[in-house]
Write a protein that holds these residues in place. Structure first.
Motif, short mmCIF file in Angstrom:
data_model
loop_
_atom_site.label_atom_id
_atom_site.label_comp_id
_atom_site.label_asym_id
_atom_site.label_seq_id
_atom_site.Cartn_x
_atom_site.Cartn_y
_atom_site.Cartn_z
N GLU A 9 40.42 35.80 4.68
CA GLU A 9 41.72 35.27 5.12
C GLU A 9 42.48 34.66 3.93
O GLU A 9 43.69 34.85 3.78
CB GLU A 9 41.51 34.23 6.21
N TYR A 10 41.75 33.93 3.12
CA TYR A 10 42.35 33.31 1.92
C TYR A 10 42.88 34.39 0.97
O TYR A 10 44.00 34.29 0.44
CB TYR A 10 41.30 32.43 1.26
N ALA A 11 42.10 35.46 0.77
CA ALA A 11 42.54 36.55 -0.11
C ALA A 11 43.83 37.17 0.40
O ALA A 11 44.73 37.52 -0.39
CB ALA A 11 41.44 37.61 -0.21
N THR A 12 43.94 37.30 1.72
CA THR A 12 45.15 37.87 2.31
C THR A 12 46.36 36.97 2.06
O THR A 12 47.45 37.44 1.70
CB THR A 12 44.95 38.10 3.81
N ARG A 47 35.06 42.17 0.92
CA ARG A 47 36.08 41.92 1.92
C ARG A 47 37.42 41.55 1.27
O ARG A 47 38.48 41.97 1.73
CB ARG A 47 35.62 40.80 2.86
N ALA A 48 37.36 40.76 0.21
CA ALA A 48 38.60 40.41 -0.50
C ALA A 48 39.22 41.63 -1.15
O ALA A 48 40.45 41.80 -1.14
CB ALA A 48 38.32 39.33 -1.53
N ALA A 49 38.39 42.50 -1.74
CA ALA A 49 38.91 43.71 -2.36
C ALA A 49 39.61 44.59 -1.32
O ALA A 49 40.68 45.15 -1.58
CB ALA A 49 37.78 44.48 -3.04
N ILE A 50 39.02 44.70 -0.13
CA ILE A 50 39.63 45.48 0.95
C ILE A 50 40.98 44.88 1.33
O ILE A 50 41.97 45.58 1.51
CB ILE A 50 38.68 45.55 2.16
N ALA A 51 41.01 43.54 1.48
CA ALA A 51 42.25 42.86 1.87
C ALA A 51 43.34 43.06 0.81
O ALA A 51 44.50 43.34 1.15
CB ALA A 51 41.98 41.38 2.08
#
Length: 453
Positions: free
Chosen positions: A150-153, A208-212
């Protein structure tokens, strides 16, 4: 031609020079504009955790002086700057809506970099986890993966149109080992091999951050993994076995997790109960560059049977050392790069040295000159090692010197100075060191040489 300028003539025309920093180490302003507490605020406040009781409360005051620091980067001429975003500035508790003031700060920073012609590389997590998340288990709690995505997004939506390069997680092996296994870093836990749960969650969070970020249009996503050649203490089979185990734990576990989506048989049994369906595929996201943080090799011997861990650390002898006591072995960087490519071949994306540096406690003399010639020698030798690896077929695209500024060196407080720029922590006066001027001249000479063809 001076020997210490030799790399300028051996590195490719498109090779990128840069510098690196981390938010908690330079920003200060820990209780301003809505920032929440981080694990490092808590850790540093505990007596005995950090040398001399130092904290990052003020650090280099970069939060207020970032424009001046960008001018220093402009004067350096380096094309890239790797910085990290403080999660507690964006989400003070690691959850919920964004703190507008925190995002505004990084807006101003990124805009200033671009105006100065500097390519931004943003790291989302360089160890300053919001304390509220640590209270709920931190990286031992699988829910932290969701919070990180969520933070990465949030950050990607705000800065993704201007940040060129992204690093989701800095040195997951160091966080796991130093923070959760032996407790030298925040959050100060001593879980030994049980800390591998944190390491697994960090790798999944990276994915997950890379995907976001990719979903938001990011074109250049990499990593920043700390790697070191691991040398056995002797030819004794016990020492060789201990060195191989530590090499798997320090190097292989993380690079194979990210690049191959797998764990070694030796360590899978220790993490398999934390691995859920889809985790290994999530960890293995396409990377546009592989960031290598290199400082020195390590020498490992078998520990006595009564020890908590099966290996012990020995001094690497026969080489000069920094003021931190770290051995200076540029040939080990060259060999690691060559062996990395030989071992994984097509799985290795282009490599960027996202950190490399050395600590020497040299201050201004009576003329205001900081003559840190040892740092010049260090970077010249390591850039030469990179050039030699490139000549052997390794695709290395850049070198980011650690660090732009002297700063808060984690549990060592302000006792170790890695910067190209000296910082007087009482007055916050910045003084460009000899190494700064050398690096600026090297970058300029590289441009001249490549322009001449």
């Amino acid at each position: 031609m001076q020997r210490d300028r030799e790399p300028a003539h051996r590195l490719p025309a498109d090779f990128r020079f840069g510098t690196s920093t981390a938010s908690y180490q330079i920003e200060g302003a820990v209780d301003e504009d809505g920032r929440g507490p981080s694990v490092w605020d808590t850790f540093a406040a505990e007596p005995g955790r950090v040398r001399d009781g130092d904290t990052g409360a003020v650090a280099c005051d970069h939060y207020h002086r970032f424009a001046d620091d960008i001018e220093l980067m402009r004067g350096l001429g380096a094309e890239g700057y790797r910085f990290s975003i403080a999660w507690p500035r964006i989400q003070p508790t690691g959850r919920g809506p964004a703190n507008a003031a925190g995002l505004d700060f990084y807006d101003r920073l990124v805009d200033g970099l671009l105006e100065a012609g500097i390519r931004p590389m943003a790291t989302l997590f360089h160890w300053d986890l919001p304390q509220s998340l640590e209270d709920d288990g931190g990286w031992l709690n699988r829910d932290t993966i969701e919070r990180f995505a969520e933070y990465a997004t949030i950050v990607g939506e705000r800065l993704g149109d201007r940040v060129a390069d992204w690093v989701p997680v800095n040195e997951p092996n160091v966080v796991t080992m130093m923070g959760y296994a032996v407790g030298i870093h925040a959050p100060g836990k001593t879980l030994m091999f049980d800390a591998l749960a944190a390491g697994h969650h960090l790798l999944v969070a990276h994915g997950r951050a890379a995907i976001a970020l990719r979903a938001l249009g990011a074109q250049s996503i990499g990593c920043a993994n700390n790697h070191a050649p691991i040398w056995p203490g002797s030819d004794d089979p016990a020492d060789v076995g201990a060195a191989k185990l530590f090499d798997t734990l320090w190097n292989g576990h993380y690079l194979e997790g990210m690049l191959l989506g797998r764990y070694s048989d030796d360590l899978m049994m220790l993490v398999e109960h934390h691995v859920r369906d889809g985790d290994l595929a999530t960890m293995r996201q396409p990377l546009d560059f592989y960031g290598l943080n290199y400082y020195n090799p390590m020498r490992i011997a078998a520990a006595p049977e009564t020890a908590e861990l099966p290996f012990e650390f020995l001094d690497v002898v026969g080489y000069p050392t920094t003021d931190f006591g770290w051995p200076v072995v540029p040939d080990a960087l060259r060999e690691w790069l060559i062996m990395f490519r030989a071992r994984l071949r097509a799985a290795v994306p282009p490599i960027v040295i996202t950190e490399s540096g050395c600590a020497y406690d040299v201050g201004p003399d009576e003329h205001g000159v900081v003559d840190d010639h040892q740092r010049v020698d260090y970077h010249a030798a390591h850039l030469t090692a990179v050039a030699e690896a490139i000549e052997r077929g390794v695709d290395v695209r850049g070198y980011y010197a650690w660090s732009l500024l002297d700063n808060f060196e984690w549990s060592e407080g302000y006792s170790q100075r890695f910067g190209l720029v000296h910082v007087d922590y009482e007055t916050q006066v910045r003084t460009a060191k000899r190494s700064y001027h050398w690096y600026a001249d090297l970058v300029a000479e590289h441009r001249r040489h490549t322009a001449d063809g």
